[in-house]
Design an enzyme around this catalytic site. Structure first.
Site, short mmCIF file in Angstrom:
data_model
loop_
_atom_site.label_atom_id
_atom_site.label_comp_id
_atom_site.label_asym_id
_atom_site.label_seq_id
_atom_site.Cartn_x
_atom_site.Cartn_y
_atom_site.Cartn_z
N GLY A 188 0.93 -1.23 0.09
CA GLY A 188 0.10 0.02 -0.13
C GLY A 188 0.78 1.16 0.11
CG ASP B 16 -7.39 1.36 3.67
OD1 ASP B 16 -8.42 0.35 3.92
OD2 ASP B 16 -6.56 1.61 4.54
N GLY C 294 -10.90 1.35 7.27
CA GLY C 294 -10.31 2.69 6.40
C GLY C 294 -10.15 3.59 7.53
O1 F6P Z 1 -4.57 -0.62 5.28
C1 F6P Z 1 -5.44 -1.68 5.42
C2 F6P Z 1 -6.19 -1.78 6.96
O2 F6P Z 1 -7.01 -2.86 6.85
C3 F6P Z 1 -6.85 -0.56 7.33
O3 F6P Z 1 -8.27 -0.54 6.72
C4 F6P Z 1 -6.81 -0.80 8.59
O4 F6P Z 1 -7.00 0.69 9.29
C5 F6P Z 1 -5.44 -1.19 9.04
O5 F6P Z 1 -5.17 -1.99 7.78
C6 F6P Z 1 -5.71 -2.32 10.16
O6 F6P Z 1 -4.02 -2.71 10.28
P1 F6P Z 1 -3.84 -3.89 11.13
O7 F6P Z 1 -4.00 -5.06 10.34
O8 F6P Z 1 -2.25 -3.61 11.37
O9 F6P Z 1 -4.50 -3.86 12.50
#
Ligand code: F6P
Length: 359
Positions: free
Chosen positions: A112, A137, A180
């Site tokens: 990303g 996202d 998001g």
């Molecule tokens: O960037 C993708 C995402 O799923 C976001 O929508 C979310 O805020 C974040 O990653 C969650 O991150 P993690 O998997 O590190 O908890």
């Protein structure tokens, strides 16, 4: 036939379609040139720590429909890449050293926004890098869509659909928190696709009084329930006016485990109606990619192989309209594609009576 030795890594949060994309890169590379593929474990962390292995052709078969990533992934924040931390490791130098040790002709990074920033940094350090845009996202600049987004959208839409029947049975307000943090694409699309009554996005700060008004209006119309799709990064108007740091601090102090719980609490307090919160969370990133994402990942991966054949490095793959194209890493790194407040999707929502909590 030209020989190319390619390193591949997946970095940041995973999403469905990563394996399909890795497969696309690998299979097309074997077709187009004499390819050797090195799999780097757990993203940039593996590149820093020197965790890699030579991969066999057969490893890229049977993974089209497989969720997650066969290479593993990790979050290695860009902001710390040039920071020497307690372990005293110079991360950038280690990555460059390991790239050389692996004798790579190029590095393919699937990830990303953060991944693309580091990819650009490495390109500026002289490595041959190609990026591939993944994230649920859908917020990578320069591409109409990222792979992973459509699968997450199908899942989030199914959640909104299913909540309707139970919301109706009980006559409840249902607050569905969709992933998001900065960008509200997933919430906006899932909210519209699932017929949510109120959609709250990070890009459109809401005022609670308008959310309450929208619920009251529905009740006056005889509706038994209201469905609210809220992005995890949605902000109220006060938060919307804050600077980044202040916002982070205020969120850290918020006495709720998420913005959806705060909103549900306030709705119950103000209106006295039974309110429930639903957080599908990482389910939105799990399982097999949708048909759309399998095709998109394959197109992106095979396009990357063509860039490698042509030694056209320092690029990231993108979809513009119906065409797969390449953007320069330096043109997109550090930018985020947010929902514009005058988005035609928001206008369409307003025209069918959806409240965005801002009027
Ligand atoms: O960037 C993708 C995402 O799923 C976001 O929508 C979310 O805020 C974040 O990653 C969650 O991150 P993690 O998997 O590190 O908890």
């Amino acid at each position: 036939m030209a020989k190319r030795r390619i390193g591949i890594l997946t970095s940041g949060g995973d999403c469905p379609g990563l394996n399909a994309c890795i497969r696309g890169v690998a299979k097309a590379s074997y077709e187009l040139f004499d390819a050797e593929i090195v799999g780097i474990q757990d993203g940039y962390r593996g590149l820093i720590q020197g965790q890699w292995r030579e991969m066999e052709r057969g490893e890229f078969s049977g993974i089209l429909t497989l969720g997650g990533t066969i290479l593993g992934t990790a979050r290695t924040p860009y902001r710390n890449m040039r920071v020497i931390e307690e372990d005293e490791v110079n991360k950038v130098e280690e990555m460059k050293k390991n790239y050389k040790k692996m004798k790579l002709d190029c590095l393919v990074t699937l990830g990303g926004n953060g991944t693309h920033k580091t990819a650009n940094l490495l390109a500026q350090e002289g490595l041959n890098v190609i990026g591939l845009p993944k994230t649920i996202d859908n917020d990578i600049y320069g591409t109409d869509v990222t792979f992973g987004f459509h699968t997450a959208l199908d899942i989030a839409t199914d959640v909104v659909d299913r909540i309707h029947t139970t919301a109706n049975s009980h006559g409840r307000i249902m607050v569905i928190e969709i992933m998001g943090n900065k960008a509200g694409w997933l919430t906006l699309y899932a909210g519209l696709a699932g017929g949510a009554d109120i959609i709250l996005l990070p890009e459109v700060p809401y005022q609670e009084k308008y959310v309450l008004e929208a619920i009251r209006r529905r009740q006056e119309d005889g509706k038994r329930f209201t469905i609210i799709a809220i992005a995890e990064g949605a902000k109220n108007a006060q938060e919307g006016a804050m600077k980044k740091k202040e916002f982070r601090a205020s969120r850290a102090e918020m006495p709720f485990s998420g913005v959806s719980y705060r909103l549900a609490h306030d709705i119950e307090n103000e209106l006295g109606c039974e309110t429930r919160v639903v957080v599908p969370g990482h389910i939105q990133r799990g399982g097999s990619p949708s048909a759309y994402d399998r095709v998109l990942s394959t197109r992106f991966g095979t396009y990357a192989a063509q860039l490698i054949r042509d030694e056209d490095y320092g690029k990231t793959v993108a979809l513009r309209g119906t065409q797969v194209v390449a953007n320069a890493l330096e043109d997109i790194a550090g930018k985020t594609k947010l929902v514009p407040s005058d988005s035609e999707l928001i206008t369409a929502g307003r025209m069918i009576g959806v409240s965005f909590g801002d009027e």
